[in-house]
Design a protein around this motif. Structure first.
Motif, PDB file in Angstrom:
ATOM      1  N   THR A  12       9.040  -0.950   2.193  1.00 23.74           N
ATOM      2  CA  THR A  12      10.039  -1.553   1.278  1.00 23.74           C
ATOM      3  C   THR A  12       9.519  -1.517  -0.152  1.00 23.74           C
ATOM      4  O   THR A  12       9.968  -2.276  -0.995  1.00 23.74           O
ATOM      5  N   HIS A  13       8.558  -0.608  -0.394  1.00 25.62           N
ATOM      6  CA  HIS A  13       8.071  -0.472  -1.774  1.00 25.62           C
ATOM      7  C   HIS A  13       9.207   0.081  -2.637  1.00 25.62           C
ATOM      8  O   HIS A  13       9.854   1.056  -2.253  1.00 25.62           O
ATOM      9  N   ARG A  14       9.443  -0.574  -3.767  1.00 25.09           N
ATOM     10  CA  ARG A  14      10.601  -0.234  -4.596  1.00 25.09           C
ATOM     11  C   ARG A  14      10.145   0.225  -5.975  1.00 25.09           C
ATOM     12  O   ARG A  14       9.207  -0.340  -6.548  1.00 25.09           O
ATOM     13  N   PHE A  15      10.835   1.199  -6.508  1.00 19.77           N
ATOM     14  CA  PHE A  15      10.466   1.782  -7.805  1.00 19.77           C
ATOM     15  C   PHE A  15      11.722   2.028  -8.644  1.00 19.77           C
ATOM     16  O   PHE A  15      12.606   2.794  -8.236  1.00 19.77           O
ATOM     17  N   PHE A  16      11.799   1.345  -9.775  1.00 17.80           N
ATOM     18  CA  PHE A  16      12.865   1.687 -10.732  1.00 17.80           C
ATOM     19  C   PHE A  16      12.411   2.922 -11.503  1.00 17.80           C
ATOM     20  O   PHE A  16      11.283   2.966 -11.999  1.00 17.80           O
ATOM     21  N   LEU A  17      13.283   3.911 -11.558  1.00 12.60           N
ATOM     22  CA  LEU A  17      12.969   5.160 -12.251  1.00 12.60           C
ATOM     23  C   LEU A  17      14.122   5.521 -13.190  1.00 12.60           C
ATOM     24  O   LEU A  17      15.270   5.173 -12.916  1.00 12.60           O
ATOM     25  N   PRO A  18      13.820   6.236 -14.276  1.00  9.87           N
ATOM     26  CA  PRO A  18      14.905   6.646 -15.182  1.00  9.87           C
ATOM     27  C   PRO A  18      15.902   7.543 -14.439  1.00  9.87           C
ATOM     28  O   PRO A  18      15.497   8.289 -13.535  1.00  9.87           O
ATOM     29  N   PRO A  19      17.191   7.481 -14.782  1.00 17.32           N
ATOM     30  CA  PRO A  19      18.212   8.302 -14.081  1.00 17.32           C
ATOM     31  C   PRO A  19      17.841   9.783 -13.999  1.00 17.32           C
ATOM     32  O   PRO A  19      18.135  10.443 -12.992  1.00 17.32           O
ATOM     33  N   ALA A  20      17.112  10.294 -15.003  1.00 13.14           N
ATOM     34  CA  ALA A  20      16.762  11.732 -15.014  1.00 13.14           C
ATOM     35  C   ALA A  20      15.806  12.094 -13.873  1.00 13.14           C
ATOM     36  O   ALA A  20      15.613  13.265 -13.548  1.00 13.14           O
ATOM     37  N   ALA A  82      21.460  -7.243  -3.629  1.00 14.31           N
ATOM     38  CA  ALA A  82      20.820  -8.480  -4.099  1.00 14.31           C
ATOM     39  C   ALA A  82      21.164  -8.841  -5.543  1.00 14.31           C
ATOM     40  O   ALA A  82      20.641  -9.823  -6.074  1.00 14.31           O
ATOM     41  N   GLU A  83      22.047  -8.064  -6.175  1.00 11.70           N
ATOM     42  CA  GLU A  83      22.394  -8.388  -7.555  1.00 11.70           C
ATOM     43  C   GLU A  83      23.328  -9.592  -7.603  1.00 11.70           C
ATOM     44  O   GLU A  83      24.242  -9.707  -6.782  1.00 11.70           O
ATOM     45  N   PRO A  84      23.097 -10.517  -8.552  1.00  8.78           N
ATOM     46  CA  PRO A  84      23.987 -11.678  -8.661  1.00  8.78           C
ATOM     47  C   PRO A  84      25.400 -11.248  -9.046  1.00  8.78           C
ATOM     48  O   PRO A  84      25.566 -10.300  -9.805  1.00  8.78           O
ATOM     49  N   GLN A  85      26.392 -11.956  -8.492  1.00  6.27           N
ATOM     50  CA  GLN A  85      27.796 -11.656  -8.823  1.00  6.27           C
ATOM     51  C   GLN A  85      28.151 -12.232 -10.188  1.00  6.27           C
ATOM     52  O   GLN A  85      29.073 -11.780 -10.849  1.00  6.27           O
ATOM     53  N   THR A  86      27.398 -13.256 -10.598  1.00  7.40           N
ATOM     54  CA  THR A  86      27.675 -13.920 -11.878  1.00  7.40           C
ATOM     55  C   THR A  86      26.615 -13.532 -12.898  1.00  7.40           C
ATOM     56  O   THR A  86      25.429 -13.633 -12.612  1.00  7.40           O
ATOM     57  N   ILE A 139       7.339  -6.830 -17.196  1.00  4.91           N
ATOM     58  CA  ILE A 139       7.372  -8.036 -16.349  1.00  4.91           C
ATOM     59  C   ILE A 139       8.706  -8.142 -15.611  1.00  4.91           C
ATOM     60  O   ILE A 139       8.744  -8.377 -14.400  1.00  4.91           O
ATOM     61  N   VAL A 140       9.828  -7.908 -16.316  1.00  6.21           N
ATOM     62  CA  VAL A 140      11.122  -8.032 -15.627  1.00  6.21           C
ATOM     63  C   VAL A 140      11.332  -6.866 -14.653  1.00  6.21           C
ATOM     64  O   VAL A 140      11.913  -7.067 -13.580  1.00  6.21           O
ATOM     65  N   ARG A 141      10.827  -5.682 -14.982  1.00  6.42           N
ATOM     66  CA  ARG A 141      10.974  -4.558 -14.039  1.00  6.42           C
ATOM     67  C   ARG A 141      10.195  -4.841 -12.758  1.00  6.42           C
ATOM     68  O   ARG A 141      10.738  -4.723 -11.657  1.00  6.42           O
ATOM     69  N   GLU A 142       8.934  -5.260 -12.905  1.00  2.00           N
ATOM     70  CA  GLU A 142       8.123  -5.529 -11.704  1.00  2.00           C
ATOM     71  C   GLU A 142       8.709  -6.691 -10.886  1.00  2.00           C
ATOM     72  O   GLU A 142       8.727  -6.643  -9.658  1.00  2.00           O
ATOM     73  N   CYS A 147      11.533  -8.610  -6.052  1.00  2.00           N
ATOM     74  CA  CYS A 147      12.505  -9.503  -5.387  1.00  2.00           C
ATOM     75  C   CYS A 147      13.708  -8.745  -4.814  1.00  2.00           C
ATOM     76  O   CYS A 147      14.610  -9.354  -4.245  1.00  2.00           O
ATOM     77  N   GLY A 148      13.716  -7.424  -4.983  1.00  2.00           N
ATOM     78  CA  GLY A 148      14.755  -6.630  -4.314  1.00  2.00           C
ATOM     79  C   GLY A 148      16.036  -6.464  -5.106  1.00  2.00           C
ATOM     80  O   GLY A 148      17.077  -6.127  -4.539  1.00  2.00           O
TER      81      GLY A 148
END
Ligand code: SAM
Length: 258
Positions: A12-20, A82-86, A139-142, A147-148
């Protein structure tokens, strides 16, 4: 797969990556993510990780090449659950870096979508420089990876309270420890409608600032009789708002299976 080699692992290791980084069913990981995968997590070919493009979509990726940079094949794409609706924006009187970083990390876990440091009359902390701003983004990316979440909350550059009040469109809620009539829990909250929370610095908002906020349509509210530190008040208020719209500890049935 060679005889005797270890079976692939679904992680469940997660990585945000640029769209490219996403093209033609493949994902090319950044230098930083490749280092994490190979040197820190010691993952192997055919292990699976989650890659996110920051738009709310996530991809199950099977690792194929590990050197010189990690490349993998997408086996599944899906909407993050897991994204908030609000959409909650936390406008926070400038705090010393360590306290601000704590709010950024915990606020991301709680479900805040945007953070705006504010310059107020009683702010004592200096404005962050470019390096500090980059650190806030890390910090916010990590925290979003841990937290998914499916998006990385935005951290704005510091704004004077007056500008912050006029630039927002959501329900404006001002946290004021001297408010005696209305508690945060008394406010009607519409699930899905954006909320802008305003939290003072350590020294609190001045009477002039409270009046300015009222004139701008903000509702001063109390969090109770105890005086909370600014960082605590920020996290408690974000949690109460998201719980109030059933996005935190709420109606999990409403949300599809992960
Ligand atoms: N001015 C106060 C003092 O120094 O005695 C305290 C300010 S408090 C440490 C920092 C911020 O947290 C306040 O500006 C307010 O936004 C928020 N806050 C803390 N306790 C609160 C409460 N009980 N109700 C509403 N807001 C609160």
């Amino acid at each position: 797969m060679a005889a005797g080699s270890a079976p692939p692992r679904v992680t469940t290791h997660r990585f945000f990556l640029p769209p490219a980084s996403f093209s033609a069913g493949q994902v090319q990981f950044s230098q930083e993510a490749s280092h994490q995968i190979v040197r820190v997590l010691r993952l192997r070919p055919h292990d699976e990780v989650i890659a996110l493009d920051g738009t709310g979509l996530e991809y199950v990726v099977r690792l194929e090449e590990l050197q010189p940079i990690v490349i993998g094949d997408i086996s599944e794409g899906r909407a993050n659950q897991a994204e908030p609706q609000t959409h909650v924006t936390l406008h926070l009187g400038m705090l010393k870096a360590a306290k601000l970083e704590l709010v950024l990390q915990k606020g991301t876990e709680i479900g805040v979508s945007r953070f705006v440091p504010m310059l107020t009359e009683r702010s004592v902390a200096a404005e962050p420089g470019a390096a500090r701003q980059r650190r806030f983004d890390t910090i916010v990316r990590e925290a979003a990876e841990q937290c998914g979440r499916g998006r990385i909350p935005e951290v704005g550059t510091p704004l004077p309270l007056s500008d912050a009040l006029t630039q927002v469109t959501g329900q404006k809620i001002l946290l004021w420890e001297d408010e005696r009539g209305t508690g945060l829990g008394d406010l009607p909250l519409d699930a899905g409608a954006p909320v802008d929370l305003f939290v003072g610095p350590e020294g609190g908002f001045s009477p002039t600032e409270v009046a300015l906020a009222r004139d701008a349509g903000a509702t001063p509210v109390s969090l109770g009789r105890r005086i909370l530190r600014a960082e605590t008040a920020a996290m408690v208020a974000a949690a109460l708002v998201l719980a109030g719209v059933a996005d935190l500890g709420g109606d999990l049935q409403a949300r599809p299976e992960p």
